[in-house]
Design a protein around this motif. Structure first.
Motif, short mmCIF file in Angstrom:
data_model
loop_
_atom_site.label_atom_id
_atom_site.label_comp_id
_atom_site.label_asym_id
_atom_site.label_seq_id
_atom_site.Cartn_x
_atom_site.Cartn_y
_atom_site.Cartn_z
N ALA A 171 0.82 -1.21 0.00
CA ALA A 171 0.00 0.00 0.00
C ALA A 171 0.85 1.26 0.00
O ALA A 171 0.42 2.32 -0.49
N GLN A 172 2.05 1.17 0.55
CA GLN A 172 2.93 2.34 0.61
C GLN A 172 4.35 1.88 0.26
O GLN A 172 5.19 1.64 1.12
N VAL A 173 4.60 1.74 -1.07
CA VAL A 173 5.86 1.16 -1.54
C VAL A 173 7.06 1.99 -1.10
O VAL A 173 8.16 1.45 -0.88
N ALA A 174 6.89 3.27 -0.92
CA ALA A 174 8.01 4.14 -0.54
C ALA A 174 8.64 3.73 0.79
O ALA A 174 9.82 4.01 1.03
N LEU A 175 7.87 3.05 1.64
CA LEU A 175 8.41 2.63 2.93
C LEU A 175 9.57 1.65 2.78
O LEU A 175 10.48 1.62 3.62
N THR A 176 9.55 0.86 1.72
CA THR A 176 10.57 -0.16 1.52
C THR A 176 11.97 0.45 1.41
O THR A 176 12.95 -0.11 1.89
N ALA A 177 12.08 1.59 0.76
CA ALA A 177 13.38 2.19 0.50
C ALA A 177 14.12 2.59 1.77
O ALA A 177 15.36 2.72 1.75
N PHE A 178 13.41 2.77 2.88
CA PHE A 178 14.05 3.27 4.11
C PHE A 178 14.38 2.16 5.11
O PHE A 178 14.95 2.43 6.17
N ILE A 179 14.01 0.92 4.77
CA ILE A 179 14.30 -0.19 5.68
C ILE A 179 15.80 -0.35 5.93
O ILE A 179 16.24 -0.47 7.09
N PRO A 180 16.67 -0.38 4.89
CA PRO A 180 18.12 -0.54 5.16
C PRO A 180 18.69 0.56 6.05
O PRO A 180 19.50 0.29 6.94
N MET A 181 18.27 1.81 5.82
CA MET A 181 18.78 2.91 6.63
C MET A 181 18.41 2.75 8.10
O MET A 181 19.23 2.95 9.00
N LEU A 182 17.16 2.37 8.36
CA LEU A 182 16.71 2.18 9.74
C LEU A 182 17.46 1.04 10.43
O LEU A 182 17.90 1.17 11.58
N MET A 183 17.62 -0.06 9.71
CA MET A 183 18.29 -1.21 10.29
C MET A 183 19.77 -0.92 10.54
O MET A 183 20.31 -1.28 11.59
N ASP A 184 20.42 -0.28 9.58
CA ASP A 184 21.85 0.01 9.74
C ASP A 184 22.10 1.00 10.87
O ASP A 184 23.02 0.83 11.67
N THR A 185 21.28 2.05 10.94
CA THR A 185 21.46 3.04 12.00
C THR A 185 21.23 2.43 13.38
O THR A 185 21.99 2.68 14.31
N GLY A 186 20.17 1.63 13.50
CA GLY A 186 19.91 0.97 14.77
C GLY A 186 21.04 0.03 15.17
O GLY A 186 21.48 0.01 16.32
N GLY A 187 21.54 -0.74 14.20
CA GLY A 187 22.64 -1.66 14.48
C GLY A 187 23.90 -0.92 14.90
O GLY A 187 24.61 -1.35 15.83
N ASN A 188 24.17 0.21 14.24
CA ASN A 188 25.36 0.99 14.60
C ASN A 188 25.25 1.56 16.01
O ASN A 188 26.23 1.56 16.77
N CYS A 189 24.07 2.06 16.36
CA CYS A 189 23.87 2.61 17.70
C CYS A 189 24.02 1.52 18.77
O CYS A 189 24.64 1.74 19.81
N GLY A 190 23.44 0.35 18.51
CA GLY A 190 23.57 -0.75 19.46
C GLY A 190 25.00 -1.19 19.63
O GLY A 190 25.44 -1.50 20.74
N SER A 191 25.76 -1.21 18.52
CA SER A 191 27.16 -1.60 18.59
C SER A 191 27.98 -0.60 19.39
O SER A 191 28.84 -0.98 20.20
#
Length: 335
Positions: A196-216
């Motif tokens: 329903a909102q294809v644009a959301l897909t493009a931001f998944i890598p950024m969210l995952m990478d930023t969260g992983g970096n902060c946790g690390s």
């Protein structure tokens, strides 16, 4: 002496990670020796190790009474008894203590060696600064390997067979691959929202990478504190509070910058920009809290905190960020 040094040590169990495995034979002297007699004895028997700077004063049962440095022997009048020239050790080790504890104590108190005594306060050995440095180097190497999701190896890289390197890596890779399947399951569960909102897909890598970096970042900081003895389980509330404030500040800056970037450069609507930015803020705070908590919990449960480093925390934070993302998207965008 009624006992020999070997008789004192024969009942001490020696295992790989304990002080007993690295302690050396000390120079022992009776308390009634005069300084000039002590110097003559050292000339006769020599020093077991060039790194040793103290002689240890013991009674007939090898009970530790005190210690005297070589410097003190050279600067004290020859007729003074050792019992009057010695000082009392303010800290000792037990044979069953962890080697890492010995290294931490020597570093904390700026000592060149530490006496090792048994339950009856009988001197059984001494740990030198050389031993402590080797322990710290080995521990640092093991932590780096565990933080990279590898099994620790004592063999130099170029001397390790390919099969051994493979076996040190594949267990963690399999575990992380299986755990990453949960991430795929989350995305599959929200397929309708993505459609329903294809644009959301493009931001998944950024969210995952930023969260992983902060946790690390958070986990590495805490693991270092645990390794140096600066942190313990009792400090967990203080660590959580500090990381909560740090994560909130980072989240605020990242969310504002990301929101403006999306509106100016990505051409998405305000709803999508707000959803992505709010998810980013929540993810950063949660990642910091997860990253600081898991190593402390691991130490509390008796595991090496380094096991909870980058790969494991990144996988967990990925799942948390996706759940947050899709829940917020469903709420804010009405998906």
């Amino acid at each position: 002496m009624k006992k020999t040094f070997d008789e004192i040590r024969e009942n001490i169990p020696v295992t790989g990670d304990t002080v007993a495995a690295i302690m050396r034979q000390p120079v022992v002297l009776p308390p009634d020796f005069r300084v000039n007699e002590a110097i003559e004895r050292i000339r006769q028997v020599g020093l077991p190790d060039a790194q040793m700077n103290h002689c240890y004063v013991v009674d007939e049962e090898y009970t530790l009474l005190g210690l005297v440095s070589l410097r003190a022997l050279l600067t004290t009048r020859g007729g003074v008894h050792l019992k009057d020239a010695m000082s009392h050790p303010f800290i000792t080790l037990q044979p069953e203590d962890d080697q890492e504890l010995a290294a931490q104590l020597m570093q904390e108190y700026d000592l060149l060696e530490l006496p090792v005594v048994d339950g009856d306060n009988c001197l059984v050995g001494v740990v030198t600064a050389d031993d402590a440095m080797e322990v710290l180097q080995e521990e640092a190497t093991e932590d780096m390997e565990r933080m990279a999701a590898m099994m620790p190896s004592e063999t130099p890289y170029l001397e390790s067979p390919v099969v051994r390197v493979f076996l040190s890596r594949i267990p963690w890779l399999l575990l992380l691959m299986i755990s990453a399947a949960f991430t795929g399951g989350i995305i599959a569960h929200f397929e309708d929202a993505l459609a329903a909102q294809v644009a959301l897909t493009a931001f998944i890598p950024m969210l995952m990478d930023t969260g992983g970096n902060c946790g690390s970042q958070s986990s590495v900081t805490v693991i270092r504190g645990l390794s140096l003895g600066e942190l313990s389980f009792s400090n967990w509330p203080r660590v959580l509070w500090k990381e909560l404030r740090t994560g909130a500040l980072c989240a605020l800056v990242l969310a504002v910058v990301n929101y403006l970037r999306l509106l100016v450069f990505s051409g998405v609507g305000q709803g999508v920009a707000a959803t992505v930015s709010l998810t980013l803020a929540v993810t950063v705070v949660l990642a910091d809290l997860i990253g600081c908590s898991l190593p402390i919990l691991a130490r509390r449960l008796g595991f090496d905190p380094a096991v909870m480093a980058s790969p494991f925390i990144t996988t967990l934070v990925d799942a948390v960020s996706l759940l947050t993302y899709f829940r917020l998207a469903s709420w804010l965008l009405g998906l």
